[in-house]
Scaffold this motif. Structure first.
Motif, PDB file in Angstrom:
ATOM      1  N   PHE A 120      30.103 -31.154  -7.905  1.00 58.43           N
ATOM      2  CA  PHE A 120      29.883 -29.946  -8.690  1.00 58.43           C
ATOM      3  C   PHE A 120      31.136 -29.076  -8.697  1.00 58.43           C
ATOM      4  CE2 PHE A 120      28.860 -25.406  -8.480  1.00 58.43           C
ATOM      5  CZ  PHE A 120      28.318 -25.215  -9.733  1.00 58.43           C
ATOM      6  N   LEU A 121      31.717 -28.835  -7.508  1.00 58.49           N
ATOM      7  CA  LEU A 121      32.912 -27.992  -7.422  1.00 58.49           C
ATOM      8  C   LEU A 121      34.077 -28.602  -8.202  1.00 58.49           C
ATOM      9  CD1 LEU A 121      32.759 -27.031  -3.640  1.00 58.49           C
ATOM     10  CD2 LEU A 121      32.056 -25.641  -5.581  1.00 58.49           C
ATOM     11  N   GLY A 178      28.063 -21.290  10.314  1.00 57.84           N
ATOM     12  CA  GLY A 178      28.773 -20.095   9.868  1.00 57.84           C
ATOM     13  C   GLY A 178      30.044 -20.450   9.114  1.00 57.84           C
ATOM     14  N   GLY A 179      30.797 -21.409   9.631  1.00 57.01           N
ATOM     15  CA  GLY A 179      32.040 -21.804   8.984  1.00 57.01           C
ATOM     16  C   GLY A 179      31.795 -22.344   7.584  1.00 57.01           C
ATOM     17  N   LEU A 180      30.796 -23.183   7.439  1.00 60.14           N
ATOM     18  CA  LEU A 180      30.494 -23.756   6.123  1.00 60.14           C
ATOM     19  C   LEU A 180      29.989 -22.702   5.151  1.00 60.14           C
ATOM     20  CD1 LEU A 180      28.827 -27.094   7.120  1.00 60.14           C
ATOM     21  CD2 LEU A 180      30.892 -26.829   5.771  1.00 60.14           C
ATOM     22  N   GLU A 181      29.175 -21.783   5.663  1.00 56.36           N
ATOM     23  CA  GLU A 181      28.669 -20.726   4.782  1.00 56.36           C
ATOM     24  C   GLU A 181      29.828 -19.885   4.256  1.00 56.36           C
ATOM     25  OE1 GLU A 181      25.721 -18.626   7.008  1.00 56.36           O
ATOM     26  OE2 GLU A 181      24.313 -20.295   6.912  1.00 56.36           O
ATOM     27  N   ALA A 182      30.728 -19.499   5.175  1.00 58.95           N
ATOM     28  CA  ALA A 182      31.871 -18.684   4.753  1.00 58.95           C
ATOM     29  C   ALA A 182      32.719 -19.444   3.735  1.00 58.95           C
ATOM     30  CB  ALA A 182      32.712 -18.290   5.961  1.00 58.95           C
ATOM     31  N   ALA A 183      32.796 -20.760   3.875  1.00 58.32           N
ATOM     32  CA  ALA A 183      33.630 -21.538   2.963  1.00 58.32           C
ATOM     33  C   ALA A 183      32.986 -21.710   1.586  1.00 58.32           C
ATOM     34  CB  ALA A 183      33.917 -22.913   3.568  1.00 58.32           C
ATOM     35  N   PHE A 184      31.699 -21.966   1.536  1.00 55.31           N
ATOM     36  CA  PHE A 184      31.110 -22.439   0.286  1.00 55.31           C
ATOM     37  C   PHE A 184      30.283 -21.433  -0.487  1.00 55.31           C
ATOM     38  CE2 PHE A 184      31.728 -26.630   2.348  1.00 55.31           C
ATOM     39  CZ  PHE A 184      32.522 -27.179   1.353  1.00 55.31           C
ATOM     40  N   ILE A 185      29.806 -20.374   0.175  1.00 56.36           N
ATOM     41  CA  ILE A 185      28.809 -19.545  -0.498  1.00 56.36           C
ATOM     42  C   ILE A 185      29.318 -18.990  -1.831  1.00 56.36           C
ATOM     43  CG2 ILE A 185      29.374 -17.478   0.892  1.00 56.36           C
ATOM     44  CD1 ILE A 185      26.345 -16.826   0.726  1.00 56.36           C
ATOM     45  N   TRP A 186      30.553 -18.460  -1.855  1.00 57.03           N
ATOM     46  CA  TRP A 186      31.014 -17.840  -3.107  1.00 57.03           C
ATOM     47  C   TRP A 186      31.446 -18.852  -4.143  1.00 57.03           C
ATOM     48  CZ3 TRP A 186      28.562 -13.725  -3.085  1.00 57.03           C
ATOM     49  CH2 TRP A 186      28.395 -12.987  -1.906  1.00 57.03           C
ATOM     50  N   PRO A 187      32.171 -19.919  -3.772  1.00 58.46           N
ATOM     51  CA  PRO A 187      32.453 -20.937  -4.807  1.00 58.46           C
ATOM     52  C   PRO A 187      31.185 -21.470  -5.466  1.00 58.46           C
ATOM     53  CG  PRO A 187      33.861 -21.296  -2.930  1.00 58.46           C
ATOM     54  CD  PRO A 187      32.930 -20.184  -2.547  1.00 58.46           C
ATOM     55  N   VAL A 188      30.084 -21.593  -4.721  1.00 55.78           N
ATOM     56  CA  VAL A 188      28.848 -22.086  -5.328  1.00 55.78           C
ATOM     57  C   VAL A 188      28.231 -21.019  -6.229  1.00 55.78           C
ATOM     58  CG1 VAL A 188      26.486 -22.807  -4.877  1.00 55.78           C
ATOM     59  CG2 VAL A 188      28.347 -23.714  -3.492  1.00 55.78           C
ATOM     60  N   ILE A 189      28.040 -19.811  -5.680  1.00 52.03           N
ATOM     61  CA  ILE A 189      27.333 -18.780  -6.444  1.00 52.03           C
ATOM     62  C   ILE A 189      28.134 -18.342  -7.663  1.00 52.03           C
ATOM     63  CG2 ILE A 189      26.502 -16.393  -6.350  1.00 52.03           C
ATOM     64  CD1 ILE A 189      25.371 -16.960  -3.690  1.00 52.03           C
ATOM     65  N   ASN A 209      37.565 -18.830 -11.062  1.00 50.76           N
ATOM     66  CA  ASN A 209      38.372 -20.025 -11.340  1.00 50.76           C
ATOM     67  C   ASN A 209      38.831 -20.690 -10.043  1.00 50.76           C
ATOM     68  OD1 ASN A 209      40.503 -18.576 -10.338  1.00 50.76           O
ATOM     69  ND2 ASN A 209      41.256 -17.972 -12.356  1.00 50.76           N
ATOM     70  N   LYS A 210      39.635 -21.730 -10.190  1.00 48.63           N
ATOM     71  CA  LYS A 210      40.005 -22.524  -9.020  1.00 48.63           C
ATOM     72  C   LYS A 210      40.834 -21.737  -8.002  1.00 48.63           C
ATOM     73  CE  LYS A 210      43.977 -24.565 -11.371  1.00 48.63           C
ATOM     74  NZ  LYS A 210      44.512 -25.762 -11.989  1.00 48.63           N
ATOM     75  N   HIS A 211      41.639 -20.781  -8.489  1.00 52.14           N
ATOM     76  CA  HIS A 211      42.432 -20.003  -7.539  1.00 52.14           C
ATOM     77  C   HIS A 211      41.516 -19.168  -6.649  1.00 52.14           C
ATOM     78  CE1 HIS A 211      45.825 -21.239  -9.931  1.00 52.14           C
ATOM     79  NE2 HIS A 211      45.212 -20.798 -11.008  1.00 52.14           N
ATOM     80  N   GLY A 212      40.517 -18.552  -7.290  1.00 54.75           N
ATOM     81  CA  GLY A 212      39.552 -17.774  -6.518  1.00 54.75           C
ATOM     82  C   GLY A 212      38.798 -18.645  -5.543  1.00 54.75           C
ATOM     83  N   ALA A 213      38.350 -19.818  -6.006  1.00 58.59           N
ATOM     84  CA  ALA A 213      37.558 -20.703  -5.152  1.00 58.59           C
ATOM     85  C   ALA A 213      38.362 -21.161  -3.947  1.00 58.59           C
ATOM     86  CB  ALA A 213      37.077 -21.911  -5.952  1.00 58.59           C
TER      87      ALA A 213
END
Lengths: 480, 96
Positions: free
Chosen positions: A114-115, A401-412, A421-425
Motif C-alpha cells: 500500500f505504501l 511503540g516503535g512501529l506505531e510511531a513509524a507507521f501511523i501517519w503514513p497510513v492515515i 507525499n513521499k517526503h513527508g512519509a
C-alpha cells in the motif's frame, strides 16, 4: 505437574494442527499463491475478521504480563487495560472501507504494498520493510519467551523443552497453512480466550467469597489497590491516559493489524466485525485483568507476575478445567506469534525480494521461498529465545511503540490527505523510529506519559512539514 | 461514471472514519470522567455498585456496555454497504 492439566492442552494443540492441515489444502489449490498465503485470498467473513483482530492484539503483553501487573497494581491497571476497548471499533472504522478499496485497487497484499503504491518511493518501502523486520522480530521473540514460560510453569518441562514444543506447534501450521490457517486458529483461540477467562473469573470470585469480600480484603491490605492510582499511588492519570495512544488508537499503525483490514470479503463482514470485535476485546480485557486483581487475596505473595494466571487457575479450578482455561493464554500467545511470523516473512519475500531483487520470480519459486523464509525465521527466533532478555512486557511494548510511531501517519495521511507525499512519509517514519529509540533509552516517560506519546507527535509534525515544504516544488515539476 | 461512483464510496468512507473518531472521543471522556471524577477521593469514602468501587463500575463496566450499544446502533443505522472492488457490482451506484 499432573496429566489432567496436560491432556486438554495437548488436545488443543492437535486441533490447531488439524486446522493448519485443512487450510494448507486451500493454499495448494489456490491459483494466486501470494494473496492466498499472506492474505487468505481476501475472503474473511465478519466473525473471523473480528477474532483474528482481537487475537492478534491480545498478546502475551496483555495476557501473561497484564494479569500479573494487575495483581501488583490493583484496579488502576484494569482501568488502563480497558483503554483497549477502543481498538475493537476504531481501527476498522478509521482504516475502514477506504483502505479496503485502495488495497484492492493497488492489488496490495501487505501494508508496504500500500505504501509503495501510494507514495511511489523506494526509500519509503525499504525503511518500512526494515522497521517491520527489526521491530516485529523483537516482538516475536518476546512472545515466544512468554509461551515457553507458560508451558514451563504449567507442565514442569524445562524452559528449553517448553520452547521447543511451542515453536514446533506454531511453525507447523503457519508454514503450511499461511494466513488462512492463522485466521482460523485465531478464531478458535479467541473463543478459548473468551470462555476460559469467563470461567476463571467466576471461579476466582467464588473462591474469594464474592466480590464485596474480595474488595474488603484488598482494601484491608492496601487501600490504594482499589483506587485508580496503583499500589503505591504511582499511576498518574496522565500516564494511564497515554496508554490510549499505545494500546488504543495508535494500534491503527501496527502492520499486523492493518494487514487484517485489507483481508475481508465485503462491507457486511466489516460491519459485523466492528460489533463482534468491540464486544469480544472488551470482555476479554475486563475478565482477565479482574482475574489478576481478584487473585491477590486468594493467593498472596506471588512474586513473578507471569505466574499469576497459571497458579490461580490451578488453585480455584479442578485440574482438567484448569487445563482448558490455561489453553487460553497459550492461545493468545500463539495467535500473536503466528501473525507476526507471517508478516515478517511477507516483508522479506514480497516487499524486499519481489520488489527489488527478483521481480520476475516464477510462482513456484515464490511459493518455495515464502515457505522456507517463514521456516527459517521461525528457527532463528527459536535460537534467540533460548537465552532471552528479561523484561517481557517492555521488550514487547518497545516494538509496538516503535512501529506505531513509524507507521501511523503514513497510513492515515496516505488515506485521507491528498497533499501527503513521499517526503513527508519518509520524514515521519525516520523521525518516529529515531525519536522513539532515543527517548526510550534516554528520556522515558516524558511529562509523566508513556514514551510513545512524543514520538507520535513528532512524526506527525515531520509528516506535515515534509509534505507541505516539498508540495509546491513537486507541483511546479509536474507543470513543467 | 466511474469517478462519480468512487467519490460516493469515499464520501461514505470519510464520514464513517469521522464517526469512529467521535466514538473514540466520547469513549475517552466517559472513561476518564468516571474514573478520575469518582475515584480521586479517599478509598474510605467510596461507594460500591455490585461490590465493585463505583468509579470502576461506571468507567469500565458500564462504559464498556455503553460503547457496545453505541457501536451496534451506529453500525446498524449509519454504516452503508458499498462494493469494495473497482468494477461496479450493481448499476444502482452510478445513479444519483
Amino acid at each position: 505437574m499432573n496429566g489432567a492439566v496436560i491432556i486438554p492442552l495437548c488436545l488443543f494443540l492437535v486441533l490447531i494442527f488439524f486446522i493448519g492441515f485443512s487450510a494448507s489444502k486451500v493454499v495448494r489449490s489456490s491459483d494466486s499463491f501470494l494473496t492466498e498465503y499472506f492474505l487468505g485470498g481476501r475472503e474473511l467473513g465478519g466473525l473471523l475478521l473480528a477474532m483474528t483482530m482481537v487475537a492478534t492484539y491480545g498478546s502475551a503483553s496483555s495476557f501473561i504480563g497484564g494479569p500479573g501487573v494487575a495483581y501488583t497494581e490493583g484496579f488502576g491497571w484494569v482501568l488502563l487495560a480497558m483503554s483497549q476497548v477502543v481498538t475493537g471499533y476504531f481501527v476498522l472504522m478509521i482504516l475502514g472501507k477506504k483502505f479496503a478499496i485502495m488495497a484492492r485497487r493497488y492489488n496490495a497484499v501487505t501494508l508496504i504494498d500500500f505504501l509503495k503504491e501510494r507514495y511511489q518511493s523506494k526509500w519509503v518501502v525499504l525503511v518500512a520493510a526494515f522497521s517491520i523486520i527489526v521491530f516485529l522480530f523483537s516482538a516475536m521473540a518476546a512472545q515466544w519467551i512468554g509461551g515457553a514460560r507458560l508451558i514451563e510453569s504449567v507442565t514442569g518441562i524445562s524452559y528449553l523443552g517448553a520452547l521447543f514444543i511451542f515453536a514446533v506447534s506454531v511453525l507447523v501450521y503457519v508454514i503450511i497453512g499461511g494466513f488462512r490457517a492463522v485466521a482460523l486458529t485465531d478464531t478458535l483461540q479467541g473463543i478459548v480466550m473468551l470462555i476460559g477467562t469467563l470461567i476463571l473469573l467466576i471461579a476466582t470470585i467464588v473462591a474469594g467469597g464474592g466480590i464485596s469480600n474480595i474488595i474488603a480484603d484488598l482494601q484491608a491490605e492496601n487501600p490504594n489497590l482499589i483506587t485508580p492510582y496503583g499500589a503505591d499511588g504511582g499511576l498518574s492519570s496522565a500516564y494511564v491516559s497515554s496508554f490510549w495512544i499505545l494500546v488504543g488508537v495508535g494500534v491503527v499503525g501496527l502492520p499486523q493489524v492493518t494487514v487484517r483490514a485489507m483481508s475481508y470479503k465485503n462491507s457486511r463482514s466489516m460491519h459485523r466485525a466492528l460489533i463482534v470485535g468491540t464486544i469480544v476485546v472488551g470482555f476479554i480485557m475486563l475478565n482477565m485483568h479482574l482475574i489478576g486483581v481478584f487473585a491477590r487475596p486468594i493467593l498472596p505473595g506471588i512474586e513473578v507476575g507471569d505466574k499469576v494466571m497459571p497458579l490461580i487457575a490451578l488453585e480455584v479450578l479442578p485440574a482438567w478445567v484448569a487445563g482448558i482455561v490455561l489453553a487460553a493464554p497459550m492461545a493468545a500467545i500463539m495467535s500473536t506469534v503466528d501473525s507476526l511470523l507471517l508478516l515478517v516473512s511477507s516483508a522479506v519475500v514480497k516487499d524486499v525480494y519481489l520488489n527489488y531483487i527478483e521481480p520476475r520470480a516464477s510462482d513456484n519459486r515464490v511459493k518455495k521461498l515464502s515457505i522456507s523464509v517463514t521456516a527459517a525465521l521461525g528457527i532463528f527466533v527459536f535460537l534467540m529465545a533460548i537465552n532471552p532478555p528479561d523484561l517481557l512486557v517492555w521488550l514487547n511494548l518497545f516494538a509496538f511503540g516503535g512501529l506505531e510511531a513509524a507507521f501511523i501517519w503514513p497510513v492515515i495521511f496516505g488515506l485521507y490527505w491528498q497533499k501527503g507525499n513521499k517526503h513527508g512519509a519518509l520524514a515521519s517514519m525516520l523521525v518516529g523510529i529515531v525519536s522513539y529509540t532515543l527517548l526510550h533509552n534516554f528520556y522515558p516517560s516524558a511529562f509523566g506519559m508513556h514514551t510513545v506519546v512524543l514520538p507520535v507527535l513528532l512524526s506527525l509534525a515531520a509528516f506535515v512539514a515534509g509534505s507541505l515544504l516539498t508540495h509546491s516544488r513537486e507541483q511546479r515539476q509536474t507543470i513543467l | 461514471m466511474k469517478e462519480r461512483q468512487q467519490d460516493r464510496r469515499f464520501r461514505i468512507a470519510h464520514r464513517e472514519a469521522l464517526i469512529g473518531v467521535g466514538l473514540a472521543v466520547f469513549n475517552f471522556i466517559w472513561w476518564y470522567g468516571f474514573a478520575y471524577g469518582l475515584g480521586s477521593k479517599p478509598p474510605e469514602e467510596y461507594s460500591y455498585v455490585f461490590g465493585l468501587p463505583a468509579w470502576f463500575f461506571y468507567s469500565c463496566v458500564l462504559g464498556f456496555v455503553v460503547m457496545c450499544i453505541l457501536v451496534i446502533v451506529v453500525v446498524k443505522f449509519w454504516f452503508v454497504e458499498v462494493p469494495l472492488d473497482d468494477e461496479p457490482e450493481d448499476e444502482g451506484w452510478d445513479e444519483q
